[in-house]
Design an enzyme around this catalytic site. Structure first.
Site: not given
Length: 718
Positions: A479, A643, A678
């Protein structure tokens, strides 16, 4: 801008790709994506954006493109011989009862439960030793399971509750108020709420946050002035009182409101980005009270965690990158009056309160340690956790004598424990009955050197007895952004991967929060390349130490992690066999023009900031760094058509660039989930299908014609 014709989108002309895996050959015929001359000029530099038209999520042309891409992608995936085996194993392993930690509201104890494969968790309750009953079942909110419960808040006495729902995965919410005794709706549904919790003021009403509905598409149009409203029960939403955010001086992208547990203070937090916030309080006992500033700049992160009368307890990283707790009187609450309560240490602090105590949870190389303090700041005890991993919870109401916490790591399913606040003793409350033997797997934390010599921790998890022969299918997940920490936790999805002999590796990259604000700031703006270098070095470590090799390595990440994958695969396409960017931020020159994207500027900077920032962003922006004549890894881009956090146009444009420029014979596909956002609230059925496709694509493109561990499937079928 001239629209492309629908004919151009579905033209018969195709770009072909053949994937060869010993015996099997799958031919991919990509639909042609029209190019439209669109050019922007940044500081004298012209930048072409030929797929700009895909940003219009409401156009029939984009809709047709999505349909053709999905037909192509699913045509490929359906030919993977073990795709259904993966789906069946995911379903079989997922199918166990899951129970959340209980919490008390009024006369009832509430808890979430899923009987196994329910699309959404169900909220149950029971009174004393009475029978449990369903309180809210989100599976009844919509026929396809795509409407989810997105928030819930009770009044202090538990007699009323407001719950938020999300439809199709969107960040826009609706709020519904119910009488908890009868479970009946008590007034009209509130609409158009976004990035908001709910906080009650007694039983009279509650605070929430939202934006004005944007002009154009609500899924992609920019929203940048957040506002706090007070809704008085029994009145129409149009009459809700604007509390904060309505003037130019109060304009912020993220504003939140909460009320202290004793209903004494209203707290307002206001941010222009995802890092740093202003802080205000208002004494609700004073009918003439106004908002009083506590922190008037956005140079630090600050929150009020507790109060005793007018004594405030504030969690802050102001002059304390790893966070600390300070106290101050509400009459003079500004930083010069703060007094350290729990001082900063060398480890990152994440505190909570409950049962009349503070619980200080620290990350030590991403591993949890928990300490209990009294209200005088005295250490009561270190809580000896069940193992090495991640502890969460350790919070409740002030009068609670016991509460619950959970514990997990990469190879141990999460269990719940009942904790006695006075004795520090705890007992196992619930342990999952899952068809997965944790004792067969192991996790190892290693430290490797990044490009500039910085030591980066990484946890590698796999089946015991793994042979380090360079041929183990490996997923490297990362990430590296927004001060978010990746700590050990169990995942059914990863369990299925490891059952097949897979290695799962997670490095704690710079840009995250594992070592506090300094670690975060080492991976932002013109230091963002550090994050990519950390990830690349992790891949090189795994290869050099024979966990895997280029032919058996996949990289994966979502959102900011999708950007990580996109940047890494365009910078080092030779390093991996498979790339799996999910809901990624791929167009770094335009991300801030969509929805709340401008709020990410603390981490990224924007192309409008300066010539230097523009050139830096363009230098790694995935959409702008796909090159002609380069052999890219097999790529499966994933996104959702609803999203509105990271709009799907990012993924659309990146996939179009890859399909147009891929020089090798590896497939570059995009899987677009319909009526999905999302990620939060995604139905279990959709999640299982998605990961069967992701793992099937990954293993197939690593050369597997059948699953590596057929014995698991045989046991399952038998």
């Amino acid at each position: 801008m001239k629209r492309p014709s629908l004919y151009a989108l579905i033209a018969i002309t195709v770009i072909s790709c053949e994937t060869k895996n010993n015996k099997e050959t799958i031919t991919v015929n990509y639909p042609t994506t029209a190019k439209v001359d669109t050019v922007d000029t940044y500081f004298g530099t012209k930048v072409s954006d030929p797929y700009r038209w895909l940003e219009d999520d409401r156009s029939p042309e984009t809709e047709a493109w999505v349909k053709k891409q999905n037909e192509t992608t699913f045509g490929y995936l359906e030919n993977i011989p073990f795709r259904n085996d993966l789906k069946n194993r995911l379903e079989q392993l997922w199918n166990y009862e899951k129970l959340g930690a209980p919490f008390k509201e009024g006369d009832y104890t509430y808890f979430y439960k899923n009987n196994g494969l329910q699309n959404q968790n169900v909220l149950y309750r029971k009174k004393g030793d009475g029978e449990e009953e369903v309180f809210l079942d989100p599976n009844t909110f919509s026929e396809d399971g795509t409407t989810s419960l997105a928030g819930l808040r009770f009044t202090k006495d538990g007699s009323l509750a407001t719950y938020l729902i999300s439809e199709g995965g969107s960040d826009w919410r609706k709020a519904i108020v119910i009488d908890t005794k009868t479970k009946e709706v008590v007034e009209d549904t509130l609409v158009d709420i976004k990035f908001s919790g709910v906080s009650w003021k007694g039983k009279d009403g509650f605070y929430y946050s939202s934006y004005d509905k944007p002009k154009g598409s609500e899924l992609s149009a920019k929203t940048d002035q957040h506002k706090v409203y007070y809704h008085k029960l029994g009145t129409p939403q149009k009459d809700d009182q604007l509390i904060f955010g309505g003037t130019p001086s109060e304009k912020h992208r993220y504003v939140g409101a909460s009320v202290t547990e004793d209903n004494r203070y209203l707290i307002i937090s206001a941010s222009v980005s995802t890092s740093g916030n202003k802080l205000f309080i208002r004494d609700l006992e004073d009918p003439n009270g106004t908002l009083v500033p506590v922190v008037e700049d956005t140079e630090s992160d600050n929150s009020i965690i507790e109060n005793v009368g007018s004594k405030l307890y504030i969690v802050t990283n102001r002059n304390a990158p790893n966070q600390k707790i300070v106290t101050v009187d509400a009459k003079n609450p500004t930083p010069e009056n703060w007094v350290d309560f729990i001082p900063e240490t060398e480890n990152v602090l994440s505190p909570n309160t409950g049962g009349g105590y503070f619980f200080a949870r620290y990350m030590v190389d991403a591993i949890s340690k928990v300490f209990q303090y009294d209200y005088d700041g005295n250490l009561v005890r270190e809580v000896k956790l069940p193992g090495v991993g991640t502890a969460s919870g350790f919070g409740g109401k002030k009068e609670d004598k016991e509460f619950y916490f959970s514990f997990t790591n990469y190879n141990t399913p999460g269990s719940s424990y009942k904790y006695n606040v006075e004795t520090g003793e705890y007992e196992e409350y619930w342990k999952p009955d899952i068809d997965f033997n944790s004792d067969d797997y192991e996790s190892k934390q290693v430290f490797y050197s990044s490009k500039d010599g910085t030591k980066i921790p990484m946890i590698i998890t796999h089946k015991k007895g793994l042979e380090l022969n360079g041929k183990n299918p490996t997923i490297l997940y990362g990430y590296g952004g927004f001060n978010i920490s990746l700590t050990p936790s169990f995942s059914i999805i990863n369990a299925v991967w490891m059952e097949q002999g897979g290695v799962y590796a997670v490095p704690n990259l710079r840009g995250g929060g594992e070592y506090g604000k300094k670690w975060h700031d080492a991976g932002i703006k013109t230091k963002k390349q550090n994050v990519f270098d950390d990830f690349i070095a992790a891949a090189e470590y795994l290869i050099e130490n024979n966990y895997t090799s280029k032919e058996y390595l996949a990289i994966r990440g979502g959102s900011n992690g999708g950007l990580l994958v996109g940047a890494t695969m365009t910078q080092r396409p030779d390093l991996m066999q498979v790339a799996l960017p999910a809901v990624g931020v791929m167009d770094m020159l335009r991300y801030h023009t969509f929805t709340a994207g401008a709020g990410w500027a603390y981490d990224y900077g924007t192309a409008e900031d300066s010539k230097e920032m523009f050139e830096y962003l363009k230098g790694y922006s995935p959409v702008h760094n796909v090159k002609e004549g380069v052999s890219y890894p097999a790529t499966l881009v994933t996104t959702g058509d609803h999203d509105d956090r990271v709009v799907p146009a990012h993924s659309f444009k990146f996939a179009a660039e890859l399909q147009a420029k891929q020089a090798g014979n590896m497939p570059t596909l995009i899987r677009i989930e319909t009526n999905a956002g999302h990620g939060a609230g995604t139905p279990v059925s959709k999640t299982i299908e998605q990961y069967a496709d992701i793992f099937g694509f990954t293993l197939y493109n690593m050369g597997f014609e059948e699953l590596p561990n057929q014995s698991v499937l045989k046991e399952f079928k038998d």
